[in-house]
Design an enzyme around this catalytic site. Structure first.
Site, PDB file in Angstrom:
ATOM      1  N   CYS A   4       0.831  -1.205   0.000  1.00  0.00           N
ATOM      2  CA  CYS A   4       0.000   0.000   0.000  1.00  0.00           C
ATOM      3  C   CYS A   4       0.863   1.251   0.000  1.00  0.00           C
ATOM      4  O   CYS A   4       0.492   2.261  -0.615  1.00  0.00           O
ATOM      5  CB  CYS A   4      -0.947  -0.013   1.190  1.00  0.00           C
ATOM      6  SG  CYS A   4      -0.104  -0.214   2.786  1.00  0.00           S
ATOM      7  N   HIS A  46      -1.645   1.149   7.408  1.00  0.00           N
ATOM      8  CA  HIS A  46      -2.018   1.133   6.000  1.00  0.00           C
ATOM      9  C   HIS A  46      -1.823   2.528   5.412  1.00  0.00           C
ATOM     10  O   HIS A  46      -2.153   3.531   6.056  1.00  0.00           O
ATOM     11  CB  HIS A  46      -3.481   0.701   5.873  1.00  0.00           C
ATOM     12  CG  HIS A  46      -4.006   0.725   4.469  1.00  0.00           C
ATOM     13  ND1 HIS A  46      -3.506  -0.090   3.479  1.00  0.00           N
ATOM     14  CD2 HIS A  46      -4.991   1.474   3.888  1.00  0.00           C
ATOM     15  CE1 HIS A  46      -4.165   0.149   2.345  1.00  0.00           C
ATOM     16  NE2 HIS A  46      -5.060   1.089   2.573  1.00  0.00           N
TER      17      HIS A  46
END
Length: 1163
Positions: free
Chosen positions: A179, A504
């Site tokens: 990510c 994330h």
């Protein structure tokens, strides 16, 4: 990933992924295949990711189209979570029990494609029904279950479900933990100047130049070798030996050289990725080709790194690739600014300065020792250039004044770059809790930023402690002037959601051509509002009590905030996003080629989905028929006959039946119109049996109301069981079965002992039971099915008529067969010797197995080694008197045989490593493996090691200058010294196969004379220069106190005797053998034992020092150097180049983060 299984024993494998605290392994039960048993596989996703990330990972793993599946938690399989794709896995409570199921979306019919068998004869797979040669499916690998819409939504509807976002932008699929890369790549894609530069880069020009340079180097090398040969001939009068042909071209041919260059060209794959992002109609595209050009393997895709670290490393790699092209110095031209590191005398005003460059600016959210965070980006910038005063002991030595004076020391911006990247340092070390934490404090940043004040000192008084500014979503666009040129527009925000332990990344990016903001979150792209941007500032102090949560992750509001900001300088000539019309002819041609390749790939996938691989059996032989679903049953039947050489038979003499291969039981004949396609016969996952007959014969009759059983009948005269096939009515009873046995074999019904063997046994239950109740139904009560096996003998019933007689031959046979082991023997180091398949009793001894193998292989028992495990990690079975069961040999297990002296029961093979503690690169080097007897002394073992070093490695190391050390099982550090006069059994705390031991060369006799002594490594750190001294090994008593160690080190450092408390200590926390990462040293928990305390010992808490530990020490009064961006990058690059591979994985404690590295095609 992708481990198939049938049992619902998911608990052992679901949960945190090995080696990553920020990834979770999900077990997925696949219910998409109609009429087939569900299959199980696993995927690994970011722990802080969304349900969409999980669904994307599933689609990638199984090659499903996005939008064709629905997902539900395992505990509530009717709860469709698909509408919640944008919610996090934590919000959906999927992390507590990471097990889910997937189903087909309503309106679609799902069929399966059976895995192609790679066994059987050499006939292999026979493609059938393929219109073109290019359409032949590659069935050299198993085919996954495929989703085939039939009578459901149209292909256009399916495309819309998994198609491009309504925003018009395409996402990037997350490979596991990429990510951080996806968010940064999307930011670069949305940067007009960078996208245009990537499009204008030419691989052909770069390749032509590299090839010409390579060929020139080869020619010069050949010429040099020839001249050297001629010179030798003229000098000696003898013809020189033929020189070895120079092998500069490791790629063989220009074509293979081109293939390697293409595979490793980062700009080429970045260019192709950008083209896909601009032209694809998919919802998200893959990044695997890009990461492969980085030189990454699959493990790297599951390791999360810092996005700023990626920025620096990727920019370095691009600069290397852009060299000597039109894009040379692109990174420097767009992202590089200048600053100076200065010291200014406060008496004469003389300034000493050094100018540095930077690509990004790392700003403190909360400086060291501060309790209040900055309120805005402007305040953080002002504090960044706030000077410190050098006074007292730290006075500056001014050459002009010729004395020590008070001075100002600090940083100052000279120029700002075209693209200004600001990193908010939200990760720091909390000394109160002894752990890394994330700072979620609110830091406001404007949509338009004026940084001209930061070149002058006015910024400090203007922005520091000026209060929290408000965010203005309607802020007017700034206009540059000649005297204030540095005004910027915000266009990208890289956000981190999570904690310091993991999280994330995603990005908020402004489409500069549309003046709209979008969220790029891996495969998802949605439009956002200014309220979303404001939420990324963080939270105010008064919000902390209500918004923060315990645990790893806080709420969205508190845990998701801006980490890196990207600003673009406002100029009259700002470039725009390139449109399709702006692309060159070469780029457009590449787009067309990519589309053609994608179309061909889709056609191939479609053909693969529509092709059945059917297992066909005939007279004990198995082959696989690959047939397209549209092929007629007639053609498929004839092709099956041709595979087994039966094509001469007329069609009416051929028949296929469903087949139970494991028990060799034919089932229902396949009936249907010969002209209808095989798709209508539902044959995709069922094994079939081919039957043939002569024209004057009939096929065996089949009654679907009957079932076929295997009946093993005991013959008293031969004391053997003979297997018979019988057919009995499914609705029949035990009484019906007894009558059938009487009519066929003549055994009176009252003397029939019928025993059923159970396939699955629960607890301590016996693996068999007697069928005694005459009214019990065969199918419903006794659970008999086609292929079930029964044992029958003529025997008088027991007195109660319920228990099995003790002398039953049936029971003896069942227990005998269940005690048998089927073992596969694999030869090691014996060339092409075929493997052996043996069947032995579990109670057979290892000696009996060796004797049996000796007769077939010719290897004497005393020269034979047998091992369990795997080819690369074997464990020798040593005690020949123990049974195979006692050696934990299981059915269908592989054992490995090799020639060599077998180990004695008291011996264990151990791995020996040469240990060089002061090496900066290769601290451990594997020497060899040796058998070690637990009864021998350490001194005797050292003599054998000395001899082995001389014979095998040509290393002369006398045993009297050799140190032998244990090694920690959970790290790579050498630990306790093994005393010479101790036997191995007492010297080692634990002994196991392949245990590592360290060999160390000493400069003289062993100084360790007692087990109450410790061997430690000491290394001095110099904060003012960010350098470390050599690692020095010392021997200290276990009773040594922390204060005594400080006094000794103060003496070595030349400090006054009374100032020993200036010595700071910290233990290396990661149990690492790699080079010291000086960038991490300031963040370690120094002086957990305060210098004033006298009593704590090194071995006691909180230092808890053990043999082999590395202890850093410093002068606590030495000022810490402020590193420039380039200096940090240089240190990171040096550490990555010198980091050795790990010997073993760490199973306990925190795992040290590894430096991110991108390989260029020159590596």
């Amino acid at each position: 990933m992708g481990d198939e299984g049938d049992e619902f024993d998911y608990g052992y494998e679901a949960g945190a992924a090995a080696g990553s605290s920020s990834a979770t392994k999900f077990v997925v039960w696949d219910h998409t295949a109609r009429g087939a048993r569900p299959t199980r596989f696993s995927v690994v996703v970011d722990t802080s990711g969304t349900l969409d990330d999980l669904m994307q990972a599933i689609c990638i793993e199984k090659d499903y189209d996005d939008g064709t599946i629905m997902i539900a938690p395992f505990e509530d399989q009717n709860k469709d979570l698909t509408p919640c794709r944008e919610r996090t896995l934590q919000q959906l409570n999927l992390l507590q029990n990471p097990v889910v199921i997937i189903k087909a979306i309503p309106g679609c019919e799902f069929m399966t494609t059976t895995e192609a068998s790679q066994e059987g004869s050499g006939a292999g797979l026979v493609p059938l029904g393929c219109a073109r040669e290019s359409d032949v499916v590659d069935t050299s690998r198993p085919t996954n279950a495929s989703i085939v819409p039939s009578g459901g939504p149209s292909s256009s509807a399916m495309s819309s479900l998994g198609g491009k976002s309504t925003t018009g932008y395409v996402g990037l699929a997350n490979q596991g933990a990429t990510c951080y890369m996806n968010s940064f790549i999307q930011s670069l894609f949305m940067t007009p100047e960078f996208r245009r530069a990537v499009y204008n880069w030419s691989f052909e020009e770069k390749f032509a130049r590299d090839l010409a340079a390579k060929e020139k180097a080869e020619a010069e090398s050949a010429t040099s070798t020839s001249e050297q040969s001629n010179s030798t001939t003229q000098t000696t009068g003898k013809k020189a030996d033929a020189p070895a042909k120079p092998v500069l071209n490791k790629d063989g041919t220009p074509e293979t050289y081109r293939q390697r260059k293409e595979r490793l060209s980062i700009p080429l794959h970045l260019q192709r990725l950008f083209l896909q992002l601009q032209t694809s109609e998919k919802r998200a595209i893959q990044t695997k080709s890009l990461t492969k050009s980085f030189g990454w393997d699959d493990a790297e895709a599951f390791t999360q790194h810092d996005v700023q670290e990626l920025c620096r490393v990727l920019f370095d790699a691009l600069e290397d690739n852009f060299a000597h092209t039109e894009q040379a110095n692109l990174i420097t031209r767009l992202w590089q600014g200048k600053m100076k590191d200065y010291v200014k005398c406060l008496e004469c005003g003389t300034e000493s300065a050094r100018q540095d460059t930077y690509l990004d600016i790392a700003l403190d959210v909360k400086g060291f020792g501060q309790t209040v965070a900055v309120k805005s980006i402007q305040e953080a910038l002002a504090k960044y250039i706030q000077p410190e005063t050098l006074e007292g002991r730290d006075q500056y030595s001014c050459e002009k004044c010729n004395k020590k004076v008070n001075a100002k020391k600090g940083l100052a911006f000279v120029t700002f770059p075209y693209f200004l990247m600001l990193q908010l340092k939200r990760f720091t070390f909390d000394f109160a809790t002894d752990r890394r934490v994330k700072l979620n404090d609110r830091v406001v940043f404007p949509l338009f930023l004026d940084v001209n004040d930061f070149i002058e000192e006015v910024a400090r008084s203007k922005f520091i402690n000026s209060g929290a500014p408000s965010f203005d979503p309607n802020q007017e666009r700034l206009t540059p002037t000649p005297d204030r040129p540095y005004v910027y527009e915000l266009y990208a925000i890289l956000i981190h959601r999570g904690s310091a332990l993991g999280g994330h990344y995603y990005a908020y990016i402004k489409a500069l051509d549309k003046n709209k903001w979008f969220e790029f979150n891996d495969s998802t792209v949605v439009e956002i509002s200014f309220e979303d941007i404001e939420r990324s500032f963080g939270y105010d102090e008064d919000e902390e009590s209500t918004s923060s949560q315990s645990g790893w992750f806080s709420s969205y509001k508190s845990g998701a905030n801006a980490y890196m900001l990207m600003y673009r300088k406002i100029e009259a000539g700002n470039q725009t996003i390139p449109t399709k019309e702006d692309l060159s002819a070469n780029i457009l041609r590449q787009v067309e080629e990519d589309l053609a390749r994608a179309k061909l790939k889709e056609e191939k996938k479609k053909l693969e989905r529509e092709t059945y691989n059917v297992r066909i059996f005939f007279k004990g032989e198995e082959k696989t028929l690959s047939v397209h679903k549209s092929v007629s049953f007639r053609d498929a039947l004839m092709k099956a006959a041709e595979m087994f050489g039966q094509q001469h038979r007329p069609l009416e003499c051929l028949r296929v039946r469903q087949y139970q291969a494991q028990s060799d039981v034919p089932l229902d004949p396949v009936a249907g119109n010969l002209d209808e396609p095989v798709e209508m016969l539902k044959l995709s996952y069922k094994p079939l049996l081919l039957e043939v007959r002569e024209p004057d014969q009939e096929f065996p009759a089949y009654d679907p109301n009957f079932m076929a059983l295997k009946l093993a009948l005991y013959k008293p005269d031969t004391k053997e069981f003979v297997l018979h096939d019988i057919s009995v009515e499914k609705k029949g009873t035990i009484e019906t079965l007894r009558e059938l046995i009487f009519n066929k074999f003549g055994i009176p019904t009252g003397e029939q002992l019928i025993v059923q063997e159970h396939v699955q046994v629960w607890g301590n239950s016996p693996p068999y039971s007697m069928l005694s109740d005459p009214t019990a139904r065969l199918r419903a009560d006794c659970m008999l099915w086609d292929g079930s096996k029964l044992f029958v003998e003529q025997h008088a019933p027991s007195s109660d008529g319920i228990t099995i007689p003790a002398d039953s031959a049936c029971v003896a046979e069942i227990e005998r067969s269940r005690s048998l082991l089927n073992i596969k023997i694999i030869h090691i180091g014996m060339g092409e010797t075929p493997d052996l398949n043996l069947q032995l009793s579990r109670q057979s001894t290892l000696l009996e197995l060796k004797e049996k193998l000796s007769s077939s292989t010719g290897i004497p028992v005393d020269e034979m080694k047998l091992s369990r495990g795997t080819v690369n990690w074997r464990f020798e079975m040593k005690n020949v008197a123990l049974t195979l069961a006692e050696h934990h040999v299981s059915d269908e297990q592989e054992l490995f045989i090799e020639r060599g002296r077998p180990l004695k029961p008291t011996e264990t093979t151990m791995m020996f490593y040469m240990y060089t503690p002061d090496s900066s690169v290769k601290i451990y080097d594997h020497m060899f493996n040796l058998p070690v007897d637990e009864a021998e002394t350490v001194s005797d073992l050292k003599k054998r090691i000395s001899e082995a070093l001389k014979v095998q490695k040509n290393i002369d190391m006398p045993s009297d200058v050799m140190r032998l050390r244990d090694m920690y099982s959970h790290s790579q550090l050498a630990s306790k010294v093994l005393p010479d006069n101790t036997i191995i059994k007492n010297a080692l705390s634990v002994i196991y196969s392949n245990k590592p031991l360290a060999i160390q060369l000493l400069p003289g006799p062993e100084p360790v004379t007692s087990q109450s002594q410790m061997v430690l490594l000491l290394q001095q750190w110099n904060p003012s220069t960010f350098t470390v001294g050599p690692r020095v090994e010392v021997v200290v008593p276990e009773s040594l106190s922390v204060s005594d160690l400080r006094r000794n080190l103060a003496q070595q450092m030349g400090l006054p005797e009374l100032e020993w408390t200036r010595v700071g200590l910290v233990k290396e926390p990661y149990a690492s053998v790699g080079p010291t990462n000086t960038l991490e040293l300031p963040e370690l928990m120094w002086d957990r034992v305060p210098p004033a305390e006298e009593k704590p010992k090194l071995r006691d808490l909180p230092m808890f020092v053990r043999d082999g530990d590395l202890i850093f020490y410093r002068d606590n009064t030495e000022k810490l150097k402020v590193l420039s961006t380039e200096e940090k990058a240089a240190i990171q690059k040096e550490i990555a180049a010198r980091t050795p591979p790990r010997i073993t994985s760490s199973f306990w404690g925190s795992r040290k983060e590894t430096a991110l590295k991108i390989h260029t095609d020159k590596d």
